[in-house]
Every structure is written in C-alpha cells, then in structure tokens.
Design an enzyme around this catalytic site. Sequence first.
Site, PDB file in Angstrom:
ATOM      1  N   TRP A 116      10.588  39.199  13.521  1.00  0.00           N
ATOM      2  CA  TRP A 116      11.075  39.669  12.242  1.00  0.00           C
ATOM      3  C   TRP A 116      10.271  39.024  11.125  1.00  0.00           C
ATOM      4  O   TRP A 116       9.789  37.896  11.265  1.00  0.00           O
ATOM      5  CB  TRP A 116      12.543  39.294  12.071  1.00  0.00           C
ATOM      6  CG  TRP A 116      13.476  39.855  13.099  1.00  0.00           C
ATOM      7  CD1 TRP A 116      14.202  39.133  14.007  1.00  0.00           C
ATOM      8  CD2 TRP A 116      13.809  41.224  13.335  1.00  0.00           C
ATOM      9  NE1 TRP A 116      14.953  39.981  14.786  1.00  0.00           N
ATOM     10  CE2 TRP A 116      14.736  41.271  14.390  1.00  0.00           C
ATOM     11  CE3 TRP A 116      13.402  42.423  12.741  1.00  0.00           C
ATOM     12  CZ2 TRP A 116      15.269  42.461  14.881  1.00  0.00           C
ATOM     13  CZ3 TRP A 116      13.930  43.617  13.227  1.00  0.00           C
ATOM     14  CH2 TRP A 116      14.855  43.633  14.281  1.00  0.00           C
TER      15      TRP A 116
ATOM     16  N   ASP B 263       6.959  30.327  12.033  1.00  0.00           N
ATOM     17  CA  ASP B 263       5.871  31.229  11.675  1.00  0.00           C
ATOM     18  C   ASP B 263       4.964  30.616  10.613  1.00  0.00           C
ATOM     19  O   ASP B 263       3.732  30.750  10.676  1.00  0.00           O
ATOM     20  CB  ASP B 263       6.425  32.557  11.149  1.00  0.00           C
ATOM     21  CG  ASP B 263       6.812  33.519  12.266  1.00  0.00           C
ATOM     22  OD1 ASP B 263       6.349  33.313  13.406  1.00  0.00           O
ATOM     23  OD2 ASP B 263       7.578  34.452  11.995  1.00  0.00           O
TER      24      ASP B 263
ATOM     25  N   HIS C  48       4.393  47.216  15.282  1.00  0.00           N
ATOM     26  CA  HIS C  48       5.073  45.924  15.222  1.00  0.00           C
ATOM     27  C   HIS C  48       5.453  45.582  13.783  1.00  0.00           C
ATOM     28  O   HIS C  48       6.567  45.118  13.516  1.00  0.00           O
ATOM     29  CB  HIS C  48       4.175  44.827  15.811  1.00  0.00           C
ATOM     30  CG  HIS C  48       4.906  43.547  16.081  1.00  0.00           C
ATOM     31  ND1 HIS C  48       5.127  43.091  17.356  1.00  0.00           N
ATOM     32  CD2 HIS C  48       5.462  42.624  15.254  1.00  0.00           C
ATOM     33  CE1 HIS C  48       5.789  41.942  17.298  1.00  0.00           C
ATOM     34  NE2 HIS C  48       5.994  41.635  16.032  1.00  0.00           N
TER      35      HIS C  48
END
Length: 427
Positions: A23, A73, A181
């Site tokens: 996400w 991330d 994606h």
Amino acid sequence: MRFVAFVATSIALGSQITGVLAWGAAGHEIVATIAQMYLHPTVLPTICDILNFTSTNPNEPQCHLAPIAAWADKNRFRMRWSGSLHYINGLGDHPGSTCLFPGPRGWAGKENIHVLGGIRNTTDILKGFQEGERGWDEANEALKFLVHFVGDMHQPLHLTGRDRGGNGIQVLFDGRKTKLHSMWDSLLIAKALRTIPGNYSRPLSPEIEFNLRGAIYDPYIRRIIWEGLAGKWHGEIEDWVSCPSPSARVGVPSPESLTLWQRVSSFVLNLFITGSPAQDTDDEFLCPYAWAQPIHQLNCDLIWPPEFDKPPYVKSGLLPGLLRSPFGSSDVDDHSQCHGKNLRPEDELSMIDKRGHYVGLNGTAPIGAANGYLEMDTPEYTGKIMEEWVVEKLVAMAGVRLAATLNWLFADVEGEGRVNRRFLVQS
C-alpha cells in the site's frame, strides 16, 4: 540478536531490489489508525514506551501507530536486506491461469525470508521483549516492521510473483498509463477518497475521533468504521482474528451464487494439512499464512483479468510495456519497482483530481494508446472493486488483525490467557 540477524541470509539479494512498496503511505496509515481504534486500553502505554514517545496532550492518544506505518518503506534503501520481507512468491503461481500458494515447489527465495516469516519473527521478538528476553532496540525495530508487514500482507499483489507482483505490467487507468501494482497501491484508495459522501467530513463518536489525526483520509476511515466494521462486517470480525485448528481439513464448495468475498474466504477452511507451509509461520494465536490464503485468491478471482493472457494484450507471452525478468514471471524473488519516491498521502490523493480523473503526480501521467494497454478503470473492474468494498475490507482486516496481534502480545488483563486477549479487539 537484532532483527537484522533474521534476514542475514537475504543480504545478498539486496543489491537486486531497487524498491518494494505495498500500500502507499495512505493505505499503511489507514491500517495503523484502524488498528489503534481496536487496541485494548492497557496496550498503548507499552507501545508508546517501545516507540519512545508519549504525548502530554490530554486531547490525543499517548502516541500514534500511523506515523511509523510506512517507516519500513521510507528506509528500504538503507535496509536493502529487508526487501524480500515485504512480499511472498509461490513458485509457479501465475494468476489467473494458475493459482498456487505456494504449490508443490514451495516459495521463491530463502526459507522464511518473506512477509509471512517477517510477521512471525517480529511478533516473536515482541513477545520476547514482553517476557524480558529481548532489548528495547530490538522491540522498537520489530514493532515498526510488524505494523508495516501486516499492511503489506493485505495488499494482494504482494502475495504473488507474477510479473513482479504487477510491477512489470503497464495498464491504463482513466486513459493514462500506470502499473498494475501502483494502481492497487495508491490509485484505488485515492479514487475512493475523492468519492466519499460529504457527511463523513463530520465527526462521529468521541471514541473514533480521538484516534484520528486530521489526515486527508479521516473521512474514509469514518466510513469504513461506520458502514463496514460497525455495519456489514460486524459479525465477521471474530472470524478475521481466528486461526484454524491444525487438524482442520474441511473442503467447502464455491458456487457461483456466492459473493466474491464468500468465495475467497472459503479457501481458509482447507489450509492445515500435513506438510502445509502454514507449519512454518502459524499457530493457534497467530496465523499469517491462513490469513493470507484468501487474500492471495483475490489475485486469481479478480485482480488479474483474463484479458491479460489474450491478444492483443499478450504477444509471445509478453504484455505491452512489460518489464519481465528472464527467469520467469513467478519464480524470481523480486518485486522491484522503477520509482523510488516516498510519497505522502497528500501526494497520492493529488494523482486523482477533484473530478475523479487520474492525472498522476503533478499531472505527469502519460496518456496511453487505447489499443496498446488494458484499461482498468471500467465498471467491470474498478467498478466491481468499489461496489464490493474490496480495498476497504482489506485495510479493515489488516487493522483489526494488527490490533488483535498487539492485544495478544501486550494486553494486561488479569486472569486472561493470550488466546482470550486477542478477542479483546471486539470490545
């Protein structure tokens, strides 16, 4: 031993991974915020101690999970060894023609160096911290990874290796090029944010509002809580946080009359068999493999439409614009993406303009040729996803399961065993 030791065997893979995202920032922060709403009151002080932050403002929680939700991330280039822990690839898995999780040849990559193993390991580290066997620095890192990995596991494209989890396939979204994606990372949530009914800009109950931070996605969370978790899914929450018995081996048919979610959820009942990959990660309290199996099934039932494998979108086995590894579409342990920017939720929202059209970051999304790329923003695809609340249910599941795991680890309830602590998520 710090968490990094768990993935020492994956360091050699780090140079191959240029970036791994599930996400976007908004999705991860939404998951964390929902989780915070379902924490037992005795859990947050321990979390704040681990995060080394406690607010003195009585009008807000002692600390928030949302600010650390995308930490893994943001630091992925500094911690290249962690790249393989954001996803999992079943060898031979190629939705929608072949649906394997993992199949007879197992998983790609090193043993347990994947998102399910990451959830198992970080939870064990935090359990060790709670029992006085692990240090604060290990717990701090493990908690940040756990919050992120649970979110990753609920992004279906992080559960398949086909074309690097969709990172290698270019598609059209509202006539402009993007990656499959990326569409699932950010664009579906951004589109939903642009179409929320105006009444969700107003506060709900104090218990809900206390855990919101004035973020652009607050109305989205209010709607998920009010219409989803307190509404249509209320009776399902106990099942979401339950783990199948190791002896369970029940097959359930999937008639066409069932809804999408009823079909994919039925797969969870047939998981625990002798030699199942669940034995590496799952027990009666925490079962990431069991939770991930029906999410992976979405790749086969919804996410990869059959057009991807038919002309004119497939030529000699390749889609237009496809960046494919020479090692095959699912057997290479790599979900690399070309972009490396850490976008804020505000940046992600800006990619969909106020009229609901995809324009890209700063309006830079290129317009694609209609005959070269498959359009995904259609009533049959995006319309179905929005109508069935697929993304909303995924982030809600992630938030509830994250809260259940943290309650199981840290809830201080006299006379309650760990298995019962987990169900405090419903209170």
